[in-house]
Scaffold this active site. Sequence first.
Site, PDB file in Angstrom:
ATOM      1  N   SER A   1      -2.322   4.652  -7.939  1.00 25.61           N
ATOM      2  CA  SER A   1      -1.945   5.474  -8.163  1.00 25.61           C
ATOM      3  C   SER A   1      -0.551   4.207  -9.742  1.00 25.61           C
ATOM      4  CB  SER A   1      -0.572   6.294  -7.716  1.00 25.61           C
ATOM      5  OG  SER A   1       0.057   5.230  -7.141  1.00 25.61           O
TER       6      SER A   1
ATOM      7  N   SER B   1       2.702   4.285 -10.200  1.00 26.69           N
ATOM      8  CA  SER B   1       3.956   3.636  -9.761  1.00 26.69           C
ATOM      9  C   SER B   1       4.424   2.492  -9.411  1.00 26.69           C
ATOM     10  CB  SER B   1       4.020   5.053  -7.878  1.00 26.69           C
ATOM     11  OG  SER B   1       4.035   4.224  -7.026  1.00 26.69           O
TER      12      SER B   1
ATOM     13  N   LYS C   1       5.240  -0.275  -2.195  1.00 24.32           N
ATOM     14  CA  LYS C   1       6.855  -0.199  -2.831  1.00 24.32           C
ATOM     15  C   LYS C   1       6.629  -0.829  -2.575  1.00 24.32           C
ATOM     16  CE  LYS C   1       5.526   4.626  -3.590  1.00 24.32           C
ATOM     17  NZ  LYS C   1       5.198   5.583  -4.817  1.00 24.32           N
TER      18      LYS C   1
ATOM     19  N   SER D   1       7.527   7.928  -9.563  1.00 24.92           N
ATOM     20  CA  SER D   1       7.527   7.382  -8.764  1.00 24.92           C
ATOM     21  C   SER D   1       7.808   8.243  -7.397  1.00 24.92           C
ATOM     22  CB  SER D   1       7.930   5.726  -8.553  1.00 24.92           C
ATOM     23  OG  SER D   1       7.913   5.161  -7.008  1.00 24.92           O
TER      24      SER D   1
END
Length: 251
Positions: free
Chosen positions: A69, A71, A126, A210
């Site tokens: 993704s 994010s 993350k 995100s």
Amino acid sequence: MDINFPLILLWLVVITGAIWLLDSLFLARRRESDTAEPVLVEYAKSFFPVLAIVFILRSFVVEPFQIPSRSMVPTLQVGDFILVNKYAYGLRLPVSRTKVVDLGEPQRGDVMVFFPPHMNETYFIKRVIGLPGDKIELKDNVLYINGERAPQQLLQALPPANPQVEIMWEEIYGRRHLMAKHVRGGDFSNFSTTVPDGHYFMMGDNRDNSLDSRKWGFVPERDVVGKAFAIWMHWDELFSLPSFSRVGKIE
């Protein structure tokens, strides 16, 4: 990234190892010397050492992942293949995730792979923003940790004619990384919380694109997987050619 590959790999190691052991202890003695090994035994003997080595390496040393993704843009792009250090935060038993050797703890600014509290079988990646006890605030998309402002430096505004997104350098306790944010801000551009003991606060570098701890809460220590430390390949899609232009250390 939501397939329980560690469990599948563990079962393959157990099954092939059990077949090899059973044949060595009992079945091989009953075969005539000129009788060929059963195909199943032959395959088990061939695959067990390879599977065992892969299992040990990815469980305790390093594990590859692909970024699915946006994010973590601009730090990580969709299609990046990364390496994750599995022992940076301690050695954990595969499948059960129980820490057996304490070698280190996540630090602010680390890019970390983990299992989020709302999807406990899916790997997420993350940046570690808050440690246990930290007060985390966002004020107009500017980060504050324990009241200390994280400096931001504008690199580029896109598109130039009508800027919608700003690419920034952000510094967290002396560690600098890239991040992106919308000019107008998003739903979580103003936010405040305190990280409880035994948990971590995670945010994506693509701040307004995100879903992270601002949405689904804190990551418990038991769900930490490892520290992402390098990009080793980029591959956009199946029918494109892999690229090594992004190979390097993850900041």
